[in-house]
Scaffold this active site. Sequence first.
Site, PDB file in Angstrom:
ATOM      1  CB  THR A 134      -0.403 -25.899  51.305  1.00 56.24           C
ATOM      2  OG1 THR A 134      -1.387 -26.147  50.319  1.00 56.24           O
ATOM      3  CG2 THR A 134       0.860 -26.634  50.868  1.00 56.24           C
ATOM      4  CG  ASP A 135      -5.462 -27.824  50.614  1.00 59.88           C
ATOM      5  OD1 ASP A 135      -4.580 -27.192  49.989  1.00 59.88           O
ATOM      6  OD2 ASP A 135      -6.683 -27.684  50.387  1.00 59.88           O
ATOM      7  CD  GLU A 136      -1.835 -26.031  46.409  1.00 63.44           C
ATOM      8  OE1 GLU A 136      -1.024 -26.295  45.504  1.00 63.44           O
ATOM      9  OE2 GLU A 136      -2.378 -24.921  46.540  1.00 63.44           O
ATOM     10  CE1 TYR A 183       3.531 -23.433  48.175  1.00 62.00           C
ATOM     11  CE2 TYR A 183       1.524 -24.532  47.443  1.00 62.00           C
ATOM     12  CZ  TYR A 183       2.198 -23.766  48.373  1.00 62.00           C
ATOM     13  OH  TYR A 183       1.549 -23.347  49.515  1.00 62.00           O
ATOM     14  CE  LYS A 187       4.285 -24.745  52.739  1.00 58.52           C
ATOM     15  NZ  LYS A 187       4.784 -23.619  53.614  1.00 58.52           N
TER      16      LYS A 187
HETATM   17  P1  NAD Z   1       2.925 -15.066  50.068  1.00 59.01           P
HETATM   18  O1  NAD Z   1       3.623 -15.500  48.833  1.00 59.01           O
HETATM   19  O2  NAD Z   1       1.843 -14.027  49.979  1.00 59.01           O
HETATM   20  O3  NAD Z   1       3.984 -14.509  51.125  1.00 59.01           O
HETATM   21  C1  NAD Z   1       5.189 -15.162  51.395  1.00 59.01           C
HETATM   22  C2  NAD Z   1       6.043 -14.233  52.255  1.00 59.01           C
HETATM   23  O4  NAD Z   1       7.265 -14.917  52.542  1.00 59.01           O
HETATM   24  C3  NAD Z   1       6.426 -12.925  51.551  1.00 59.01           C
HETATM   25  O5  NAD Z   1       6.282 -11.834  52.450  1.00 59.01           O
HETATM   26  C4  NAD Z   1       7.888 -13.133  51.176  1.00 59.01           C
HETATM   27  O6  NAD Z   1       8.636 -11.933  51.141  1.00 59.01           O
HETATM   28  C5  NAD Z   1       8.362 -14.049  52.305  1.00 59.01           C
HETATM   29  N1  NAD Z   1       9.520 -14.858  51.924  1.00 59.01           N
HETATM   30  C6  NAD Z   1       9.675 -15.607  50.788  1.00 59.01           C
HETATM   31  N2  NAD Z   1      10.891 -16.172  50.775  1.00 59.01           N
HETATM   32  C7  NAD Z   1      11.514 -15.811  51.929  1.00 59.01           C
HETATM   33  C8  NAD Z   1      12.782 -16.103  52.496  1.00 59.01           C
HETATM   34  N3  NAD Z   1      13.659 -16.876  51.862  1.00 59.01           N
HETATM   35  N4  NAD Z   1      13.093 -15.586  53.708  1.00 59.01           N
HETATM   36  C9  NAD Z   1      12.195 -14.776  54.362  1.00 59.01           C
HETATM   37  N5  NAD Z   1      10.987 -14.445  53.861  1.00 59.01           N
HETATM   38  C10 NAD Z   1      10.646 -14.965  52.650  1.00 59.01           C
HETATM   39  O7  NAD Z   1       2.366 -16.401  50.740  1.00 59.01           O
HETATM   40  P2  NAD Z   1       0.993 -16.682  51.494  1.00 59.01           P
HETATM   41  O8  NAD Z   1      -0.047 -16.981  50.496  1.00 59.01           O
HETATM   42  O9  NAD Z   1       0.765 -15.648  52.523  1.00 59.01           O
HETATM   43  O10 NAD Z   1       1.356 -18.061  52.222  1.00 59.01           O
HETATM   44  C11 NAD Z   1       2.006 -18.071  53.466  1.00 59.01           C
HETATM   45  C12 NAD Z   1       2.235 -19.490  53.928  1.00 59.01           C
HETATM   46  O11 NAD Z   1       0.991 -20.176  54.016  1.00 59.01           O
HETATM   47  C13 NAD Z   1       3.097 -20.311  52.945  1.00 59.01           C
HETATM   48  O12 NAD Z   1       3.934 -21.129  53.725  1.00 59.01           O
HETATM   49  C14 NAD Z   1       2.090 -21.124  52.168  1.00 59.01           C
HETATM   50  O13 NAD Z   1       2.656 -22.338  51.745  1.00 59.01           O
HETATM   51  C15 NAD Z   1       1.021 -21.354  53.217  1.00 59.01           C
HETATM   52  N6  NAD Z   1      -0.351 -21.538  52.684  1.00 59.01           N
HETATM   53  C16 NAD Z   1      -0.877 -20.647  51.798  1.00 59.01           C
HETATM   54  C17 NAD Z   1      -2.177 -20.813  51.340  1.00 59.01           C
HETATM   55  C18 NAD Z   1      -2.817 -19.808  50.403  1.00 59.01           C
HETATM   56  O14 NAD Z   1      -3.929 -20.038  49.942  1.00 59.01           O
HETATM   57  N7  NAD Z   1      -2.180 -18.690  50.093  1.00 59.01           N
HETATM   58  C19 NAD Z   1      -2.925 -21.902  51.782  1.00 59.01           C
HETATM   59  C20 NAD Z   1      -2.360 -22.803  52.706  1.00 59.01           C
HETATM   60  C21 NAD Z   1      -1.061 -22.597  53.148  1.00 59.01           C
HETATM   61  P1  TYD Z   2      -4.305 -20.191  42.613  1.00 59.54           P
HETATM   62  O1  TYD Z   2      -4.950 -18.972  43.180  1.00 59.54           O
HETATM   63  O2  TYD Z   2      -3.033 -20.053  41.855  1.00 59.54           O
HETATM   64  O3  TYD Z   2      -4.157 -21.224  43.832  1.00 59.54           O
HETATM   65  P2  TYD Z   2      -3.718 -22.815  43.813  1.00 59.54           P
HETATM   66  O4  TYD Z   2      -3.156 -23.151  42.495  1.00 59.54           O
HETATM   67  O5  TYD Z   2      -2.679 -22.874  44.896  1.00 59.54           O
HETATM   68  O6  TYD Z   2      -4.955 -23.555  44.142  1.00 59.54           O
HETATM   69  O7  TYD Z   2      -5.353 -20.905  41.653  1.00 59.54           O
HETATM   70  C1  TYD Z   2      -6.644 -21.293  42.107  1.00 59.54           C
HETATM   71  C2  TYD Z   2      -7.321 -22.063  40.978  1.00 59.54           C
HETATM   72  O8  TYD Z   2      -7.563 -21.173  39.884  1.00 59.54           O
HETATM   73  C3  TYD Z   2      -6.451 -23.178  40.421  1.00 59.54           C
HETATM   74  O9  TYD Z   2      -7.292 -24.279  40.067  1.00 59.54           O
HETATM   75  C4  TYD Z   2      -5.845 -22.581  39.159  1.00 59.54           C
HETATM   76  C5  TYD Z   2      -6.918 -21.603  38.703  1.00 59.54           C
HETATM   77  N1  TYD Z   2      -6.408 -20.391  37.993  1.00 59.54           N
HETATM   78  C6  TYD Z   2      -6.905 -20.056  36.734  1.00 59.54           C
HETATM   79  O10 TYD Z   2      -7.781 -20.730  36.170  1.00 59.54           O
HETATM   80  N2  TYD Z   2      -6.415 -18.933  36.125  1.00 59.54           N
HETATM   81  C7  TYD Z   2      -5.467 -18.146  36.713  1.00 59.54           C
HETATM   82  O11 TYD Z   2      -5.022 -17.140  36.095  1.00 59.54           O
HETATM   83  C8  TYD Z   2      -4.979 -18.502  38.002  1.00 59.54           C
HETATM   84  C9  TYD Z   2      -3.916 -17.667  38.683  1.00 59.54           C
HETATM   85  C10 TYD Z   2      -5.481 -19.640  38.615  1.00 59.54           C
END
Ligand code: NAD
Ligand code: TYD
Length: 377
Positions: A134-136, A183, A187
């Site tokens: 992630t960019d975070e 988180y 990561k």
């Molecule tokens: P998500 O929470 O929707 O899905 C995570 C998946 O991982 C689920 O299917 C869960 O069952 C599985 N999982 C969790 N713990 C596990 C374990 N111990 N063993 C096997 N499987 C397990 O997540 P997402 O939003 O799809 O993100 C996927 C990846 O992309 C993550 O690594 C996250 O850090 C990264 N990412 C997400 C975002 C975003 O905006 N969602 C952005 C950048 C990077």
């Molecule tokens: P989120 O979807 O949790 O992603 P991330 O924290 O990884 O960026 O949140 C996106 C933005 O929205 C973040 O600045 C937090 C804000 N947010 C709210 O204001 N209210 C909410 O209920 C949630 C879930 C997020």
Amino acid sequence: MRNIIITGGAGFIGSHVVRLFVNKYPNYRIINLDKLTYAGNLANLKDIEDKPNYRFVRMDICDFQGVLQLMQEEKVDGIIHLAAESHVDRSIKDPFTFAQTNVMGTLSLLQAAKAYWESLPEKYEGKRFYHISTDEVYGALQMTHPEGIEPPFTTKASSGKHHLAYGEKFFTEELKYQPHSPYSAAKASSDHFVRAFHDTFGMPTIVTNCSNNYGPYQFPEKLIPLFINNIRHRKPLPVYGKGENVRDWLYVVDHARAIDVIFHEGKIAETYNIGGFNEWKNIDIIKVLINTVDRLLGRPEGADMDLITYVTDRAGHDLRYAIDSSKLQRELGWEPSLQFEEGIEKTVRWYLDNQEWMDNVTSGDYQKYYDDMYKNR
Ligand code: NAD
Ligand code: TYD
């Protein structure tokens, strides 16, 4: 022919990656390895679950022996690692689980891949360990302009294109890691382990850091699906702080497309940032969501603005994320396929058209899907 494990394939982004690979590469064997935590939902993959090149395995990435055996059995030559705990608010309440899955789980996968690939005569030749991050991990950016111009302002990316921005600095691949939430700290640690396995053992690794994703199948604890569902049901919209925080949004299918390109053409040991130069203040996105849901449901546009409810800010809430993805665009030719307006419209429509999916998630029924579909196979 390749045999690829995709971890976290039942989650939001993972399900899009699995779908893309299963459909696009009939000659590949795609093994979806997922523990099915609360975030895993096999209904996300209903349309491809009977394809001959797809296999689902319920397993924890922390299960070193299990992963090793699976790699041996399936002669795995590629890993695309997405499994993680992914929600910042949960990480604030329960950091242990984040360290366990994101750090120890990644290490366990790395060790299993190392043990299997080093046992082969050709060793790491033709192998790939691709870690999705992630960019975070880069921390938070300020909202500043050298000449004091009020954001957002138009700026030129290093790719040469103009776009709106809320500050003059961006996350580039060289930036030092400064994670703030449990988180992003977990990561960041996993990213360091992946790079260490390249530097120490010569494992062919790649790391990518992507901005916030949105689109179908996202668990409704995250901003966009949560708010679409709340607007639909006229429930309050909990906006953290003043809604001034900025996130950089990418349509999830475009992330999956980038993963495909990087898995096949990315350079070993490199890092690529993935994003679409698409910064938005939370409150502005929320207004777009309200207007879009209202319009699509035939309500007067903006009728639901009064659902906006300002609540206590998230602890340590990062102010601004903004990815500079020009390296990826320049070196591998990837570009987002969708403009944000188009992507948001598609996304809102999808959630409104798939109320059953949403109801199954919010009621918890989705967790029975595995028992119904897989237990007796
Ligand atoms: P998500 O929470 O929707 O899905 C995570 C998946 O991982 C689920 O299917 C869960 O069952 C599985 N999982 C969790 N713990 C596990 C374990 N111990 N063993 C096997 N499987 C397990 O997540 P997402 O939003 O799809 O993100 C996927 C990846 O992309 C993550 O690594 C996250 O850090 C990264 N990412 C997400 C975002 C975003 O905006 N969602 C952005 C950048 C990077
Ligand atoms: P989120 O979807 O949790 O992603 P991330 O924290 O990884 O960026 O949140 C996106 C933005 O929205 C973040 O600045 C937090 C804000 N947010 C709210 O204001 N209210 C909410 O209920 C949630 C879930 C997020």
